[in-house]
Design an enzyme around this catalytic site. Structure first.
Site, PDB file in Angstrom:
ATOM      1  CG  ASP A 168       3.195   0.604  -1.798  1.00 14.76           C
ATOM      2  OD1 ASP A 168       2.908  -0.095  -2.786  1.00 14.76           O
ATOM      3  OD2 ASP A 168       3.190   1.848  -1.820  1.00 14.76           O
TER       4      ASP A 168
HETATM    5  O1  MRU Z   1      -1.459   3.928  -4.656  1.00 12.60           O
HETATM    6  P1  MRU Z   1      -0.119   4.199  -5.276  1.00 12.60           P
HETATM    7  O2  MRU Z   1      -0.212   4.650  -6.699  1.00 12.60           O
HETATM    8  O3  MRU Z   1       0.736   5.106  -4.434  1.00 12.60           O
HETATM    9  O4  MRU Z   1       0.587   2.768  -5.292  1.00 12.60           O
HETATM   10  C1  MRU Z   1       1.881   2.641  -5.831  1.00 12.60           C
HETATM   11  C2  MRU Z   1       2.412   1.253  -5.789  1.00 12.60           C
HETATM   12  O5  MRU Z   1       1.792   0.335  -5.309  1.00 12.60           O
HETATM   13  C3  MRU Z   1       3.821   1.068  -6.288  1.00 12.60           C
HETATM   14  O6  MRU Z   1       3.968  -0.197  -6.861  1.00 12.60           O
HETATM   15  C4  MRU Z   1       4.794   1.207  -5.113  1.00 12.60           C
HETATM   16  O7  MRU Z   1       4.503   2.336  -4.347  1.00 12.60           O
HETATM   17  C5  MRU Z   1       6.198   1.284  -5.575  1.00 12.60           C
HETATM   18  S1  MRU Z   1       6.541   2.782  -6.454  1.00 12.60           S
HETATM   19  C6  MRU Z   1       8.186   2.744  -6.856  1.00 12.60           C
END
Ligand code: MRU
Length: 389
Positions: free
Chosen positions: A250
């Site tokens: 993220d």
């Molecule tokens: O809470 P989320 O489902 O948005 O979290 C997603 C993640 O942590 C993913 O690993 C990250 O955003 C990368 S998605 C290509």
């Protein structure tokens, strides 16, 4: 059929409602920035790249369907105000803030151009937002290719197995995926033995979404709970040839510390202990050189009920009744809850960061130099050469 989290054409945006997956495939119309903000906040769309794209396109369709001022500066000011609002939907993933920063620059420069008008500024905005959807897929294909080659090299030939966490596939991006793109590439190269995906409590992006994508694409895969990862590496690591744990991100800080879905940090610790490589797969839009280290990353905390309750269609012992969604309590009433959505994995535990232009490895001092990757252009960087530059 290819899974599509985001369907866009000028004037119309639809998102696959991920709260209904894996049982129902329903698209929700997103007509405005406000709709986009809610879709992101409520997790109907999620994943760092998809959040940025949906936010940008939600404002594009709003502009396309509104009567705008003919004054360039007024339209630019409106766009900037709406982008600032969209950025408040979720704090940890940097892709949204990065997209908003780039889009603001585009509208400000369009407004300053000779003979600019409200329409010309709006057009500059939605052309740039639409381009994000296109670039994300090609970036992911690059990540998949370089990441798969790197893992194959670590194994020194033969089929490999990998572990992945959360959902980083077509559902979290404009298509193909980041870490799941690496899994897809291994599979299409014929070098994947088995993909292990974690359930990813408490939101179950692994069991609901990644498992759905793996089944959909007929990729050999096994689901484990988060608490089984160490036992898997210890008991099945060598028989299954588990070579790497590959996850998305993220936000990657300048020193390589990486924020990703809660549970990533413990996977990196167990990878190190068991001698398994730990690879971060993310586009360069996820690298944030302004954030010096993981200590500077804001971690989103979500409602306690996401841990204490679980939702799904009613199961009568034989069939699922998709018309009856039930919420079931799975924790003692009155218990205090801590529910961080992400954690930070220190760079020490990471072996490589694969982006669309290659894999960055640590230098001779054991540090990541991500400025090289951020400055390099696609065309000028050879596969897997970033770490060696
Ligand atoms: O809470 P989320 O489902 O948005 O979290 C997603 C993640 O942590 C993913 O690993 C990250 O955003 C990368 S998605 C290509």
């Amino acid at each position: 059929m290819v899974l599509q989290a985001v369907r866009y054409q000028p004037g119309s945006l639809e998102i696959l409602n991920q709260l209904k997956l894996p049982h129902q495939e329903e698209y929700d119309a997103v007509r405005s920035a406000e709709d986009g903000w809610h879709a992101i906040k409520e997790m109907r769309t999620r994943g760092a790249p998809a959040i940025a794209i949906v936010a940008a396109l939600s404002l594009a369709v709003e502009l396309q369907n509104s009567t705008l001022s003919d004054k360039a500066e007024e339209v630019a000011a409106l766009v900037v105000e709406k982008l600032d609002y969209l950025v408040t939907s979720r704090p940890t993933a940097v892709n949204l803030a990065d997209a908003a920063r780039k889009l603001k620059k585009i509208v400000e420069s369009a407004a300053g151009a000779e003979q600019s008008s409200g329409d010309s500024v709006a057009k500059a905005y939605y052309d740039a937002a639409a381009q994000m959807l296109i670039s994300d897929v090609s970036d992911n294909e690059g990540i998949g290719k370089y990441g798969a080659e790197w893992i194959e090299k670590q194994a020194g030939g033969g089929k490999v197995s990998v572990v992945t966490h959360c959902n980083t596939g077509s559902l979290a991006t404009a298509g193909y995926g980041t870490a799941l793109g690496v899994v897809r590439s291994l599979h299409s190269n014929g070098s994947l033995k088995q993909a292990f995906c974690t359930e990813t409590r408490p939101y179950n992006q692994g069991s609901r979404l990644t498992a759905f994508e793996l089944v959909h694409d007929k990729i050999p895969a096994t689901l484990i709970t988060d608490s089984m990862a160490s036992a898997l590496l210890r008991l099945k690591g060598s028989a299954e040839r588990i070579t790497a744990i590959v996850v998305g991100a993220d936000r990657v800080a300048a020193n390589g510390d990486t924020a990703n879905k809660i549970g990533t940090y413990q996977l990196a610790i167990t990878a190190k202990y068991h001698g398994v490589k730990f690879l971060i797969a993310a586009p360069r839009t996820t690298i944030d050189l302004e954030t010096k280290s993981g200590a500077d990353i804001t971690i989103e905390e979500r409602a306690g009920k996401e841990m204490t309750m679980i939702k799904g269609p009613r199961f009568d012992g034989v069939d699922l009744d998709l018309n009856q969604q039930e919420t079931v309590s799975i924790a003692a009433k009155g218990i205090d809850v801590w529910n961080p959505a992400f954690d930070v994995t220190p760079a020490d535990l990471i072996d490589g960061i694969v982006t669309e232009i290659g894999v960055v490895e640590k230098d001779s001092n054991g540090k990541f130099d991500l400025t090289v990757a951020m400055e390099a252009h696609h065309e000028s960087v050879k596969p897997n050469s970033v770490g060696g530059l």
